[in-house]
Design a protein around this motif. Structure first.
Motif, PDB file in Angstrom:
ATOM      1  N   VAL A   1       0.860  -1.187   0.017  1.00 20.40           N
ATOM      2  CA  VAL A   1      -0.118  -0.104   0.140  1.00 20.40           C
ATOM      3  C   VAL A   1       0.673   1.239  -0.167  1.00 20.40           C
ATOM      4  O   VAL A   1       1.926   1.223   0.605  1.00 20.40           O
ATOM      5  CB  VAL A   1      -0.884   0.094   1.353  1.00 20.40           C
ATOM      6  CG1 VAL A   1      -1.958   0.984   1.280  1.00 20.40           C
ATOM      7  CG2 VAL A   1      -1.716  -1.429   1.064  1.00 20.40           C
ATOM      8  N   ARG A   2       0.558   2.188  -0.740  1.00 21.61           N
ATOM      9  CA  ARG A   2       1.362   3.549  -0.878  1.00 21.61           C
ATOM     10  C   ARG A   2       0.286   4.576  -1.056  1.00 21.61           C
ATOM     11  O   ARG A   2      -1.169   4.428  -1.146  1.00 21.61           O
ATOM     12  CB  ARG A   2       2.255   3.520  -1.929  1.00 21.61           C
ATOM     13  CG  ARG A   2       1.470   3.307  -3.388  1.00 21.61           C
ATOM     14  CD  ARG A   2       2.692   2.901  -4.463  1.00 21.61           C
ATOM     15  NE  ARG A   2       1.993   2.915  -5.959  1.00 21.61           N
ATOM     16  CZ  ARG A   2       1.219   1.825  -6.179  1.00 21.61           C
ATOM     17  NH1 ARG A   2       1.167   0.733  -5.433  1.00 21.61           N
ATOM     18  NH2 ARG A   2       0.979   1.826  -7.424  1.00 21.61           N
ATOM     19  N   SER A   3       0.585   5.782  -0.971  1.00 16.54           N
ATOM     20  CA  SER A   3      -0.372   6.937  -0.808  1.00 16.54           C
ATOM     21  C   SER A   3       0.237   7.921  -2.391  1.00 16.54           C
ATOM     22  O   SER A   3       1.468   7.994  -2.795  1.00 16.54           O
ATOM     23  CB  SER A   3      -0.416   7.786   0.181  1.00 16.54           C
ATOM     24  OG  SER A   3      -0.478   7.258   1.237  1.00 16.54           O
TER      25      SER A   3
ATOM     26  N   SER B   1      -4.502   9.887  -1.893  1.00 21.95           N
ATOM     27  CA  SER B   1      -5.334   8.595  -2.075  1.00 21.95           C
ATOM     28  C   SER B   1      -4.553   7.492  -1.804  1.00 21.95           C
ATOM     29  O   SER B   1      -3.363   7.492  -2.089  1.00 21.95           O
ATOM     30  CB  SER B   1      -5.811   8.760  -3.554  1.00 21.95           C
ATOM     31  OG  SER B   1      -6.757   9.607  -3.695  1.00 21.95           O
ATOM     32  N   ARG B   2      -5.139   6.435  -1.418  1.00 22.57           N
ATOM     33  CA  ARG B   2      -4.454   5.183  -1.172  1.00 22.57           C
ATOM     34  C   ARG B   2      -4.470   4.217  -2.462  1.00 22.57           C
ATOM     35  O   ARG B   2      -5.530   4.226  -2.941  1.00 22.57           O
ATOM     36  CB  ARG B   2      -5.200   4.350   0.007  1.00 22.57           C
ATOM     37  CG  ARG B   2      -4.929   5.346   1.191  1.00 22.57           C
ATOM     38  CD  ARG B   2      -3.679   5.487   2.041  1.00 22.57           C
ATOM     39  NE  ARG B   2      -2.986   4.389   2.737  1.00 22.57           N
ATOM     40  CZ  ARG B   2      -1.951   4.497   3.121  1.00 22.57           C
ATOM     41  NH1 ARG B   2      -1.027   5.075   2.717  1.00 22.57           N
ATOM     42  NH2 ARG B   2      -1.468   3.261   3.533  1.00 22.57           N
TER      43      ARG B   2
ATOM     44  N   GLU C   1      -7.935   0.634   1.205  1.00 25.02           N
ATOM     45  CA  GLU C   1      -7.963   0.833   2.510  1.00 25.02           C
ATOM     46  C   GLU C   1      -8.506  -0.494   3.199  1.00 25.02           C
ATOM     47  O   GLU C   1      -8.146  -1.066   4.115  1.00 25.02           O
ATOM     48  CB  GLU C   1      -9.004   1.967   2.813  1.00 25.02           C
ATOM     49  CG  GLU C   1      -8.264   3.354   2.550  1.00 25.02           C
ATOM     50  CD  GLU C   1      -9.277   4.511   2.899  1.00 25.02           C
ATOM     51  OE1 GLU C   1     -10.162   4.437   3.405  1.00 25.02           O
ATOM     52  OE2 GLU C   1      -8.992   5.749   2.267  1.00 25.02           O
TER      53      GLU C   1
ATOM     54  N   GLU D   1      -5.519  -3.168   2.712  1.00 23.91           N
ATOM     55  CA  GLU D   1      -4.782  -2.853   3.967  1.00 23.91           C
ATOM     56  C   GLU D   1      -5.130  -3.304   5.321  1.00 23.91           C
ATOM     57  O   GLU D   1      -4.279  -3.800   5.978  1.00 23.91           O
ATOM     58  CB  GLU D   1      -4.128  -1.457   3.845  1.00 23.91           C
ATOM     59  CG  GLU D   1      -3.363  -0.883   4.937  1.00 23.91           C
ATOM     60  CD  GLU D   1      -3.125   0.431   4.788  1.00 23.91           C
ATOM     61  OE1 GLU D   1      -1.824   0.814   5.160  1.00 23.91           O
ATOM     62  OE2 GLU D   1      -3.822   1.352   4.673  1.00 23.91           O
TER      63      GLU D   1
END
Length: 142
Positions: A41-43, A48-49, A92, A95
């Protein structure tokens, strides 16, 4: 000169249905499989994810029109790996709840992209952009 279609002629009605179907072609992917890695997971810059997972799907391997068996008589499986990208709420969810081994259903669309790597070689990738993901079962206990 073209004649107007006769609604009683099956071949003309099929042609009309075919023409209409050309207007509704769509790109839909549905996968049911197990996650091969914990979600990465990154932004984005806007916050935004985005998550990436690999999903494995399996089916019986076929050889010469029959299902392949190993030396013990068990069915040999063909496994395909699919890169899946999730955005926003789906990312999300991944994650928070998804882990390696979880059984999931993924619905989305197929996307191809290409780029030039650091060595100047053209690279290609195909991924599923997820619209919906559902967890069907927790990962098996180790």
């Amino acid at each position: 000169m073209l004649n107007p279609p006769n609604p009683n002629r099956t071949d003309e009605r099929l042609g009309e249905i075919y023409q209409k179907s050309l207007n509704i072609m769509t790109n839909i992917v549905i996968l049911v499989g197990r996650i091969g890695n914990d979600p990465e997971v990154r932004s984005t810059q806007s916050g935004s994810r985005v998550a990436t997972i690999s999903v494995a799907t399996s089916s019986p391997k076929r050889e010469n029109g029959t299902v392949a068996k190993d030396e013990n008589g068990y069915t040999v499986q063909d496994t395909e790996w699919h890169r899946v990208t999730l955005f926003g709420k789906q990312a999300e969810f991944a994650e928070k709840y998804l882990r390696k081994g979880a059984l999931v259903t993924v619905r989305g669309s197929l996307h191809n992209r290409s780029w030039t790597d650091a060595n100047g070689e053209k690279r290609y990738s195909t991924e599923v952009r997820c619209d919906q993901i559902d967890a069907l079962a927790r990962p098996p206990e180790r």
